[in-house]
Scaffold this motif. Structure first.
Motif, PDB file in Angstrom:
ATOM      1  N   ILE A  28       0.541  -0.938  -0.556  1.00 31.60           N
ATOM      2  CA  ILE A  28      -0.018   0.142   0.127  1.00 31.60           C
ATOM      3  C   ILE A  28       1.050   1.656   0.175  1.00 31.60           C
ATOM      4  O   ILE A  28       1.883   1.012   0.890  1.00 31.60           O
ATOM      5  CB  ILE A  28      -1.036  -0.291   1.185  1.00 31.60           C
ATOM      6  CG1 ILE A  28      -1.555  -1.035   1.827  1.00 31.60           C
ATOM      7  CG2 ILE A  28      -1.617   1.170   1.047  1.00 31.60           C
ATOM      8  CD1 ILE A  28      -2.385  -1.345   3.026  1.00 31.60           C
ATOM      9  N   ASP A  29       0.923   2.060  -1.350  1.00 33.95           N
ATOM     10  CA  ASP A  29       1.530   3.641  -1.324  1.00 33.95           C
ATOM     11  C   ASP A  29       2.803   3.325  -1.169  1.00 33.95           C
ATOM     12  O   ASP A  29       4.027   4.041  -0.463  1.00 33.95           O
ATOM     13  CB  ASP A  29       1.151   4.670   0.009  1.00 33.95           C
ATOM     14  CG  ASP A  29      -0.413   4.792  -0.116  1.00 33.95           C
ATOM     15  OD1 ASP A  29      -0.884   5.477  -1.394  1.00 33.95           O
ATOM     16  OD2 ASP A  29      -1.068   5.077   1.047  1.00 33.95           O
TER      17      ASP A  29
ATOM     18  N   GLY B  95      20.626   6.526  -0.933  1.00 40.29           N
ATOM     19  CA  GLY B  95      20.252   4.879  -1.204  1.00 40.29           C
ATOM     20  C   GLY B  95      19.130   4.729  -2.444  1.00 40.29           C
ATOM     21  O   GLY B  95      18.885   5.865  -1.619  1.00 40.29           O
ATOM     22  N   ASP B  96      19.011   3.019  -2.617  1.00 42.14           N
ATOM     23  CA  ASP B  96      17.691   2.515  -2.781  1.00 42.14           C
ATOM     24  C   ASP B  96      17.102   2.399  -1.642  1.00 42.14           C
ATOM     25  O   ASP B  96      17.088   2.169  -1.037  1.00 42.14           O
ATOM     26  CB  ASP B  96      18.371   1.314  -3.450  1.00 42.14           C
ATOM     27  CG  ASP B  96      18.672   1.160  -4.826  1.00 42.14           C
ATOM     28  OD1 ASP B  96      18.037   1.979  -5.777  1.00 42.14           O
ATOM     29  OD2 ASP B  96      19.708   1.124  -4.896  1.00 42.14           O
ATOM     30  N   LEU B  97      15.607   2.836  -1.896  1.00 44.83           N
ATOM     31  CA  LEU B  97      14.330   3.335  -0.827  1.00 44.83           C
ATOM     32  C   LEU B  97      13.461   1.977  -1.255  1.00 44.83           C
ATOM     33  O   LEU B  97      12.675   3.029  -2.336  1.00 44.83           O
ATOM     34  CB  LEU B  97      13.996   4.961  -0.299  1.00 44.83           C
ATOM     35  CG  LEU B  97      13.378   4.755   0.710  1.00 44.83           C
ATOM     36  CD1 LEU B  97      13.592   3.977   1.954  1.00 44.83           C
ATOM     37  CD2 LEU B  97      13.055   6.071   0.959  1.00 44.83           C
ATOM     38  N   TYR B  98      12.607   1.598  -0.188  1.00 46.70           N
ATOM     39  CA  TYR B  98      11.570   0.799  -0.464  1.00 46.70           C
ATOM     40  C   TYR B  98      10.792   1.332   0.861  1.00 46.70           C
ATOM     41  O   TYR B  98      11.478   0.766   1.411  1.00 46.70           O
ATOM     42  CB  TYR B  98      11.872  -0.596  -0.875  1.00 46.70           C
ATOM     43  CG  TYR B  98      10.056  -1.459  -0.725  1.00 46.70           C
ATOM     44  CD1 TYR B  98       9.733  -1.661  -2.570  1.00 46.70           C
ATOM     45  CD2 TYR B  98       9.413  -1.442   0.136  1.00 46.70           C
ATOM     46  CE1 TYR B  98       8.580  -1.839  -2.507  1.00 46.70           C
ATOM     47  CE2 TYR B  98       8.375  -2.606  -0.158  1.00 46.70           C
ATOM     48  CZ  TYR B  98       7.932  -2.051  -1.167  1.00 46.70           C
ATOM     49  OH  TYR B  98       6.469  -2.632  -1.127  1.00 46.70           O
ATOM     50  N   SER B  99       9.627   1.993   0.463  1.00 46.07           N
ATOM     51  CA  SER B  99       9.018   2.020   1.861  1.00 46.07           C
ATOM     52  C   SER B  99       7.869   1.566   1.260  1.00 46.07           C
ATOM     53  O   SER B  99       7.425   2.084   0.125  1.00 46.07           O
ATOM     54  CB  SER B  99       8.996   3.105   1.974  1.00 46.07           C
ATOM     55  OG  SER B  99       8.142   4.379   1.460  1.00 46.07           O
ATOM     56  N   ALA B 100       6.898   1.081   2.467  1.00 46.88           N
ATOM     57  CA  ALA B 100       4.798   0.805   1.891  1.00 46.88           C
ATOM     58  C   ALA B 100       4.213   0.731   3.624  1.00 46.88           C
ATOM     59  O   ALA B 100       5.361   0.086   4.143  1.00 46.88           O
ATOM     60  CB  ALA B 100       4.815  -0.089   1.505  1.00 46.88           C
TER      61      ALA B 100
ATOM     62  N   TYR C  60       1.491  -1.190   9.588  1.00 50.73           N
ATOM     63  CA  TYR C  60       2.157  -1.704   9.575  1.00 50.73           C
ATOM     64  C   TYR C  60       3.152  -0.897   8.247  1.00 50.73           C
ATOM     65  O   TYR C  60       2.571  -1.485   6.787  1.00 50.73           O
ATOM     66  CB  TYR C  60       3.068  -2.677   9.755  1.00 50.73           C
ATOM     67  CG  TYR C  60       2.929  -3.579  11.499  1.00 50.73           C
ATOM     68  CD1 TYR C  60       2.982  -3.644  12.570  1.00 50.73           C
ATOM     69  CD2 TYR C  60       1.079  -4.914  11.235  1.00 50.73           C
ATOM     70  CE1 TYR C  60       2.937  -3.910  13.296  1.00 50.73           C
ATOM     71  CE2 TYR C  60       0.944  -4.754  12.468  1.00 50.73           C
ATOM     72  CZ  TYR C  60       1.705  -4.681  12.982  1.00 50.73           C
ATOM     73  OH  TYR C  60       1.221  -5.934  14.753  1.00 50.73           O
ATOM     74  N   SER C  61       4.031   0.043   8.895  1.00 53.86           N
ATOM     75  CA  SER C  61       5.183   0.881   7.629  1.00 53.86           C
ATOM     76  C   SER C  61       6.181   0.480   7.688  1.00 53.86           C
ATOM     77  O   SER C  61       7.306  -0.136   8.563  1.00 53.86           O
ATOM     78  CB  SER C  61       5.108   2.411   8.398  1.00 53.86           C
ATOM     79  OG  SER C  61       3.486   3.013   8.089  1.00 53.86           O
ATOM     80  N   ILE C  62       6.615  -0.002   6.626  1.00 51.90           N
ATOM     81  CA  ILE C  62       8.467  -0.991   6.211  1.00 51.90           C
ATOM     82  C   ILE C  62       8.964   0.177   5.682  1.00 51.90           C
ATOM     83  O   ILE C  62       8.481   0.969   4.993  1.00 51.90           O
ATOM     84  CB  ILE C  62       8.249  -2.166   6.386  1.00 51.90           C
ATOM     85  CG1 ILE C  62       9.645  -2.396   5.380  1.00 51.90           C
ATOM     86  CG2 ILE C  62       7.809  -2.052   4.576  1.00 51.90           C
ATOM     87  CD1 ILE C  62       9.751  -4.408   5.963  1.00 51.90           C
TER      88      ILE C  62
END
Length: 146
Positions: A101-102, A111-116, A122-124
């Motif tokens: 989600i989002d 750097g490289d970033l993944y967030s969701a 829960y947010s990672i």
């Protein structure tokens, strides 16, 4: 705007946290540190057996790193001796585990970033940065609503 602010705050926390927790179950991957001559140095560590870390995929390629924080509402860990392929694979596992989600998956200044976020709130944030380090931060829904 809210997502950008959350991203910035997560990155600031990740870079400024002092150690505040420990775990007890080692990742399965024994890494050959000789293949990483310029990597940041990490000793072996133990992945937690319970808590927030149960809500995310466990990195399998390296048994070296450092848990920065492990509380009821926030979990932060650095995984050493990580490659870009490891990061890409881990981001995909997070997406497949429901952190979709989002989601944001792109290169940033640090750097490289993944967030969701997942359906439970829960947010990672997963960041691959210099010296073969991947940092993971997980925030519980109760922390996001405060």
């Amino acid at each position: 705007m809210k997502k950008s602010l959350s991203l910035i705050l997560a990155l600031i926390m990740a870079l400024s946290l002092a150690a505040c927790g420990a775990g007890s179950n080692s990742p399965s991957g024994q890494v050959n540190i000789d293949k990483f001559p310029d990597a940041e140095q990490f000793s072996e560590f133990n992945w937690p057996e319970f808590g927030l870390s149960d809500n995310i995929p466990k990195p399998s390629w390296s048994n070296r790193g450092k848990i920065l924080c492990d509380t009821e509402i926030f979990f932060s860990v650095e995984i050493g001796y990580t490659t870009k392929d490891n990061f890409d694979s881990y981001a995909k596992k997070c997406y497949e585990a429901g952190y979709s989600i989002d989601y944001f998956n792109n290169e940033t200044v640090i750097g490289d970033l993944y967030s969701a976020t997942n359906k439970d709130g829960y947010s990672i944030s997963v960041c691959y940065r210099a010296k073969n380090v991947m940092s993971i931060q997980l925030t519980a829904p109760s922390a996001n609503s405060k």
